[in-house]
Design a protein around this motif. Sequence first.
Motif, PDB file in Angstrom:
ATOM      1  N   LEU A  39       1.599   6.921  -6.470  1.00 15.64           N
ATOM      2  CA  LEU A  39       0.673   7.839  -6.750  1.00 15.64           C
ATOM      3  C   LEU A  39       1.302   9.217  -6.540  1.00 15.64           C
ATOM      4  CD1 LEU A  39      -2.472   7.982  -7.327  1.00 15.64           C
ATOM      5  CD2 LEU A  39      -2.756   8.001  -4.958  1.00 15.64           C
ATOM      6  N   TRP A  40       1.892   9.295  -5.457  1.00 11.61           N
ATOM      7  CA  TRP A  40       2.420  10.621  -5.231  1.00 11.61           C
ATOM      8  C   TRP A  40       3.185  11.224  -6.435  1.00 11.61           C
ATOM      9  CZ3 TRP A  40       0.435  13.810  -1.426  1.00 11.61           C
ATOM     10  CH2 TRP A  40       1.253  15.097  -1.429  1.00 11.61           C
TER      11      TRP A  40
ATOM     12  N   LEU B   2       0.856  -1.188  -0.090  1.00 11.67           N
ATOM     13  CA  LEU B   2      -0.069  -0.152   0.036  1.00 11.67           C
ATOM     14  C   LEU B   2       0.732   1.366   0.115  1.00 11.67           C
ATOM     15  CD1 LEU B   2      -3.051   1.004   0.128  1.00 11.67           C
ATOM     16  CD2 LEU B   2      -2.758   1.146   2.580  1.00 11.67           C
TER      17      LEU B   2
ATOM     18  N   VAL C 256       4.033  10.838   3.257  1.00 14.21           N
ATOM     19  CA  VAL C 256       2.731  10.426   3.032  1.00 14.21           C
ATOM     20  C   VAL C 256       2.568   9.002   3.080  1.00 14.21           C
ATOM     21  CG1 VAL C 256       0.668  10.864   1.279  1.00 14.21           C
ATOM     22  CG2 VAL C 256       2.119  12.703   2.034  1.00 14.21           C
TER      23      VAL C 256
ATOM     24  N   MET D 112       2.385   1.803  -3.276  1.00 13.58           N
ATOM     25  CA  MET D 112       1.272   2.408  -4.248  1.00 13.58           C
ATOM     26  C   MET D 112       1.087   3.766  -4.074  1.00 13.58           C
ATOM     27  SD  MET D 112      -1.749  -0.353  -4.236  1.00 13.58           S
ATOM     28  CE  MET D 112      -2.714   0.378  -5.671  1.00 13.58           C
ATOM     29  N   ILE D 113       1.183   4.195  -2.923  1.00 11.37           N
ATOM     30  CA  ILE D 113       0.927   5.565  -2.433  1.00 11.37           C
ATOM     31  C   ILE D 113       2.112   6.606  -2.831  1.00 11.37           C
ATOM     32  CG2 ILE D 113       0.533   7.324  -0.513  1.00 11.37           C
ATOM     33  CD1 ILE D 113      -1.027   5.079   0.931  1.00 11.37           C
TER      34      ILE D 113
ATOM     35  N   ALA E  76       3.343  10.182  -9.098  1.00  6.24           N
ATOM     36  CA  ALA E  76       3.073  10.239 -10.493  1.00  6.24           C
ATOM     37  C   ALA E  76       2.282  11.474 -10.560  1.00  6.24           C
ATOM     38  CB  ALA E  76       1.899   9.304 -10.830  1.00  6.24           C
ATOM     39  N   LEU E  77       1.633  12.070  -9.447  1.00  2.13           N
ATOM     40  CA  LEU E  77       0.731  13.284  -9.543  1.00  2.13           C
ATOM     41  C   LEU E  77       1.474  14.327  -9.487  1.00  2.13           C
ATOM     42  CD1 LEU E  77      -2.053  12.298  -6.864  1.00  2.13           C
ATOM     43  CD2 LEU E  77      -2.226  12.584  -9.549  1.00  2.13           C
ATOM     44  N   ALA E  78       2.972  14.418  -8.831  1.00  7.75           N
ATOM     45  CA  ALA E  78       3.761  15.448  -8.755  1.00  7.75           C
ATOM     46  C   ALA E  78       4.133  15.834 -10.220  1.00  7.75           C
ATOM     47  CB  ALA E  78       5.088  15.292  -7.863  1.00  7.75           C
ATOM     48  N   PRO E  79       4.311  17.215 -10.339  1.00  5.21           N
ATOM     49  CA  PRO E  79       4.413  17.849 -11.598  1.00  5.21           C
ATOM     50  C   PRO E  79       5.924  17.330 -11.911  1.00  5.21           C
ATOM     51  CG  PRO E  79       4.431  19.463 -10.137  1.00  5.21           C
ATOM     52  CD  PRO E  79       3.797  18.169  -9.391  1.00  5.21           C
TER      53      PRO E  79
ATOM     54  N   ILE F 112       0.081   7.663   5.889  1.00  9.30           N
ATOM     55  CA  ILE F 112      -1.634   7.195   5.754  1.00  9.30           C
ATOM     56  C   ILE F 112      -2.127   5.812   5.906  1.00  9.30           C
ATOM     57  CG2 ILE F 112      -3.275   6.975   3.775  1.00  9.30           C
ATOM     58  CD1 ILE F 112      -2.338   9.714   2.695  1.00  9.30           C
TER      59      ILE F 112
END
Lengths: 507, 89, 955, 111, 109, 165
Positions: free
Chosen positions: F20-21, F13, F39, F16-17, F23-26, F43
């Motif tokens: 995800l983080w 998990l 994070v 994955m987070i 991936a989202l970051a510019p 989480i």
Amino acid sequence: MSHLAIIPILLPLAAGIACLALERAGLVAQRAVSLAAALMMMAVAALLLRHAGTGAIDVYALGNWPAPFGIVLVLDRLSALMVAVCAALALPALIYASGGTDALGRHFHALFQFQIAGLNGAFLTGDLFNLFVFFEVLLLASYGLLVHGNGRARANAGLAYVVLNLTGSALFLIALGLLYGTLGTLNMADMAHALARVPAADQALVRTAASLLVVVFALKAALFPLSFWLPSVYGAAVAPAAALFAIMTKVGVYALLRVSSASFAGAPVTADLLQPWLMPLAIATIVAGTLGALAARRLAVVVASLVVVSTGTLLAAIAASGIEAIAAALFYLVHSTLVAGGFFLLAGRIASARGEAGDGFRTGQTATRAVTLGAAYLVFALAISGVPPLSGFLAKLMILRSIQEAPFGPLAWTALLSSSLLPALVLARAASVFFWEAKPAPAATAEARLGLPALAMLTMLAASPLLVAFAAPVADYARATAMQLRSPAASEAVLGADPATARERRP
Amino acid sequence: MLAVVVPVAVGLVVAAIALTLWRLLRGPGVMDRVLALDTLAINAIALVILFDILFGNAISFEAALLIAMMGFVGTAALCKFRLSGDVIE
Amino acid sequence: MSVLIVLALMALLAGAALAPVAARFGRVRASQTAAAALIGALALLAPLAPGVLSGQVVVASWSWLPEWGLDLAFRFDGLSLLFALLILGIGLLIVLYASYYLPVADRMGRFLGLLLVFAAGMLGIVLSENILLLLVFWEITSVTSFLLIAYKYEAHDGRIAARMALAVTGGGGLAMLAGFLLLGHIAGSFELSDILARGAQIRAHPLYAPTLVLILLGAFTKSAQFPLHFWLPNAMAAPTPVSAYLHSATMVKAGVFLLARLHPALAGTELWFGLVSSVGAATFVYGAYVALLKHDFKGLLAYSTVSHLGLITLLFGLDTPLSVVAGVFHIINHAVFKASLFMAAGIIDHECGTRDMRRINGLFKYMPYTATLGIVAAGAMAGVPLLNGFLSKEMFFAEAIEHPHFGAHTWVLPVFATIAGTLSVAYSTRFIHDVFFNGEPINLPRSPHEPPRWMRFPVEILVLLCIAVGVAPQLSVGPLLDAAAGAALLGNLPAFKLSVWHGFNLPLVMSFVALAAGIVYYLNRRFLFELHERYLPDLQSPVAFERVYQAMTAAAARVMALVDSGAPRRYLAPLLVFAIALGLWAYWSAHPDGLALAGGAAGAPAGPLVQALALAGLAALAAGCLGVVACHRQRLLAIIFMSVVGLVVSMTFVLLSAPDLALTQISVEVVTIVVMLLALRFLPARAETAEPRGRRLRDMAIAGLAGGGVAALSYAMLTRPFETISNFYLANAVPGGGGANAVNVILVDFRGFDTLGEITVLAMAALGAHALVSGLRLAPYAGSAEREADRHPIMLAMLVRPLLPLALAVSLYILLRGHNLPGGGFIAGLVTSVALILQYIACGIDFGRARLPLDQPRLIAAGLAIAGATGLASWLFGAPFLTSAHGHVHLPLIGDVELASAMLFDLGVYLVVVGGTLLVLTELGALSRRELAAEGATREAATREPATQEPAPWN
Amino acid sequence: MLTEVLTSALVLIGAAFVLLGAVGLARLPDLFTRLHGPTKATTLGVGAMVVGSMIHFNAQGDGVSLRDLTIVLFLFITAPVSAHMIAKAALKERERAPQAEPPAQQDPSET
Amino acid sequence: MELIVAAGIGLLTACGLYLVLRAETFSVVLGLTLLSYAVNLVLFASGRLVANAPPLLVEGVPRHTDPLPQALVLTAIVISFGMTAYLVALALRAKGESGRDGFDGGDPT
Amino acid sequence: MSVLHALVPAPVLSLMILGLWLALAPQITPGQFVLGAVVALAIPRLTAAFWPDRPRLARPLAALRLAGTVLADIVVANFAVARRVVGPLHRLHPAFVEVPLDLRDGFVATILGSIVSLTPGTVSIEIDRERWILFVHALDDTDPQQLVDTIKRRYEAPLREAFAC
């Protein structure tokens, strides 16, 4: 940096938050916080009055952003006066509520404080959208306070009130959107300058948008065709909430006065937006309120109907729109707010003293402490129906004098005078039922103690006599306020002497 | 090439939306409509992505992400309601 | 010296305040206090009297509201002196009389207090220099008389009579207020000195007629002039001392006082003559006629009072100097004999227990002394020579003969006067004969005998006065009359001689004719009685008044029921119609020649693709909207269609460069749907009520019109170029606000104050909903009977578990990036809430609550506090509230980190949103849990998820 | 150029699958069969488009970003749940209205 | 484009108001929601309609639309969301107090 | 191992987070990485209570392999479904199929259900956790037994292997 202008908003806000946080700590803690805040508000209001009384106009730029871009608070005579009235109303109402009304439901104190924050915000802000936000703050708090204590009548009244006001808010936003979309600004003072420059082709649009804004304020003020909701709604609320509501219609009147003088009056597009129709409708409002008072079967509903009458009276004076008339209106506003608020408290006391009969016009048991209540009733009744020597008479006198020359003057006089007489008869009848026709209480349950609620009500009792005693300074202040509203001083204080703002042209 | 492809794709997606709307209006059952609504949300994601490609910047990415994340919550709630009447209990 | 005027008033008020206190020590103390106050007032005025008697006018003035014409200005002249004497002197006698009259159980505190306030009001009227101040006192007398008339409030008629008096005199007072305002406006001043001096100017003014009518209306109502007289006889329900005081010397005299007072300013026109004399004459005759027919002797006296007030009014209306003198003279005389008559009547009432002259007879035998007093006073009323009434009546007759107004018909007035005199003689005769003679009393409740010594004393004094004036007028009242009439005539006093014997002249003949005819008339009364009772129903009784009042309130209630039924749409329809009407008016009043909706702007440079998409969006929107409208009774469907609308709106925001709005809309949408579904639980699946077609059509018309209007306005706006301030935001967002997302920077910085308000609203909405829902018990509708065994579908329950951490990560990302990219506290808060709600949906509220024991109100408070504190922090730096700070912090290993205080603010927003949303949703959800608990815990336990005992980490 | 072709292809295929899902939704005879279109074809279509978009933007920019994949991730988590829930609710409805039997031929007369 | 948006606003307003004028609480809630969409669009439209010009001051965004109306709409959305939630709770309360869903026949005084 | 476990209670998990983080970051900067790691660690800890009986991924490689299979199946089989959707409807034979399960974990069963739903032609309707049966609706089912076998072989077996249950 003087933060005086924002304190009337932050103080109740902080108190409300504290009350929320103290929810688990019990009512006593909340009462202490709430009452302390209300007391401090009184002190702050006195400071504000003293400061504004010098003629100074404080402009508080929130976030340190200059005027048309950021939100500014404008502390002038008018806003100081309104804040002071609000504070004077809030403290007794709160004392009353602390006598046990606040225990009828959740979050009373938080909502009450937020309501004050909303009211003060609405009085102080110089930005139209911010006005909307504070309208919503005060409205939502009022929704909560209205249904405080629950019960069927309150829930139904609450529904009607909420739905109506939500529609009103929608209208407000539409008007705001249209105004921003044509004028490109939200600041009231800046709007006046933008209005002056509206090209001919856009004038109809701007006028229409402005008229929609006026409709919203008319709704809050309960102007004639939009006034029918008020008696049953205010009449349903618990006494301290109703007392605080006494100033809510005045917010509408205030907004009308403020926006029309700060924004609309200066530009030819909108200068004549109110004149042609406001006076007839104000007269109709007085008539509607009087009819409501006649039709009412409960004391609180009568008082609420008289709040409608007071709106009509105020707007009649505003429609007449001279300095004299505005000054008279302001004096009347102070009087009618405080007296109506006090009367709501009294109605609450009577209702609880009469047991099952409540404040309805039917024979019930003898009220406990009937003499005190009767004397208080007399004072409030005289004050609210404009009988000498109390403040209602002075206020009505001023209004009558100032609207004499206005169009529809004779009609307005007739309405105003009838609105003194008929409610007085209704109140006399009510007094007769409450105090003269009562049957003795079944058991001797007379409370010996006066208690906080009665204390609060008696405090409010002093308002009208005090207003008579200090009529001259209050009237002077009102006159100075009216003159200040007319002068460009406020606009200059907000935007500087040269209002040319860097604007960008958008398609 | 994309200048041609993207409008075509938009056309396809719009056609899909039209069909979905048709199902939504036609029903016949509540669950058919819920399904159509769910599909509509996913179609919307497609549309958002196409906008991004069309406009040349990926500004609307978060919108698509949120629809993907939250669109189904509505569906789940509706189904839960149909199932037992309680959405949260 | 002149301050004494005010002190006299103060003395009365002080007495009024002290009397109830003194009453605690017994009624004697109370009476003494009241008497002391009255004597004190007299004593205070006494030093001024000599000057006034010689024609001086004392004026004392203090500023109150000068700009509004209201000043504390007092005036003491002859007229004031006369009335002050009447008010205070008779008042003194009344106090003495009342202490015998009122039952011993009454401690008299309230009575005396009211009486003294009333006396103060009366005194104020006669002492006012400022007419607005006069009005203040005038209304004080109205109010106190209301309370005095209803003094015996247990009596039903008394209560109504009091309200009747209030209605009439109060209404008159308001008319007078209007009249005074006009008068002041015309004269340019509200001071009597100015007004009286500017009579010619006033009479020439175009507003003279309304002014006069309004003022007279006030005077006439107070003085009970026909046809507004009816309150007075009914006011006899009051205790006799009150009647004696109010209806002889004081309240009713206020009206005629006003006539005298304003005579120099207003009289001297045809209008005055016509109005005042005709009303006076009518009242004179009518009162006298009815007086005879009353069986209740107090009623007789009341109507006689009406009649005499009519006479006085008539005298002022005749409007010659001598008639004014006569009027003033009659004011004195009437006050004296009527007060004594009332008191005598009170004694009789007191002794006999009834006031019906058909039962009270032959009292002379039982109480000869009192009877004598009564007979003398009644004689004065009848105008018997050597009594005071004779003199003023003689003057009236003389005036009637000599009056110039009737030209050739000189006989009209004398004949009228004689007839009226005849009637007065008749009722006076009836009073004397029926009460004191005429056989034996019939069936009295008590056996009458003489009253206590001091109860008779006031009557004796007054009767003595009657005789004194009647025998030696010049000696007794000459100077006073000169001074008073002189004041009423502004010093132009005509030559006249007060004496008993003017020689054998026409007035004397008329007097004797009247006396003789009156007695004859009385003897033949039976026939009249029958006629009267058969044909004249009593329209003026309390019952009638109450019926009129009830009819009025019922009519008002019917009108209000039309507009205020408590139903929101009854309020909404006027709002919408008003908005449409005002909008149309505003539009057309700027554009009278026609519509010019579209502006010249080119519009958005959108490609055909965007256009096509917009069109598709519109189609979807229409489908959704119409679906909602069509299905609004099938609520679940309506919700589904509503979601479509929401989706279209979100997509509009995406397409039109508003990513933040799109995000917000998408997330709000979800929560809204859940909220609505939660509510749907407690509503029937379909609405039952069918609405009439007409109403639907009407609503469609209103809604269509409003919608069309908004569309037209929006289109007009969209097609016009405009100048905006928004460049500032774009230019300053990065350098000034430290964020690249201009919308977010506006939200948390430029207009952060709005956001603070907004989260307050949200907080309150949640708290309000919480308050509403707590303690509520509702019966659910759909599905309650067949509760699903598998209430938490496993796939949902299992799949949302990994979703929660992922969604939280995303929301955190959105929260942190909001300042620079679409996102922010609100959206992040909603994402978090939705992620948590999903847990509740999937696994139930118990599951969620056990794992997240949040005190949501506190969370809300914390959020608000953080946001507020962020704003307050700027005070530390001497900057205004909400001034933001931002900067880069260089951390080793990590690099540049951009920090802005606005982010902290956004955190506050986030917390409020999470707290508020969760509070609302869990509370609404818990509603059906309560029902569940009621249904039975056993079934509950059977279907529960496998329990887990992990400790909750978010404590 | 290659990326453009790839993007175009993915976008087109994706759009086609989205349409296909909708066709299935509109065309298939009963709820359970209709369920298949949106859950799979549409999901896959959107997935393809997301990948296309990702390739497109990665080709333009200088860094490599995988953020579009998050959409696919969430979509793949949530789409089956939606389908499952809808199917479950539909089943339940069929239980409630037993006479509306064979789902294939006629529409359940439920609103 | 302008015409389309204006038409949509009009449609939303009309449908919303029609529903607000209904007797049942739930319809009113729906109506107010529709109305709030309309309002948000009007407010949003006051900054004019521009595609592909988000108010983000980042690379790759050459043009920027007016950010102010967007901020206003955001505030308005939040407020109307709160209102909706409150109204729903209130409607439930009223129902609980009076036992029916509808405003008519209420006894306001 | 235990220290690591205490630090990272849910490694998959968390990974994955973090993914995800990032991936989202510019841009993936060290700062973002640290933030993402924080994070990703925090989480799962905070939300642990919401995920009782969190299954452990025993063999991540098996899981990856399965993911590959599923992805391929989705793509390939979608075309088949496409043909049926567009093709004549009367040749369609929808059916409900019961798949008896060997695994005994709710979460894993749900993953299986999801996979079934995602792969064309089948939608999982219900998981019976008393009898451990997966109800599947097949769009065009000619041979139920073959379908059951395919599901069990292709998806269930690797799942059981990956989660060791």
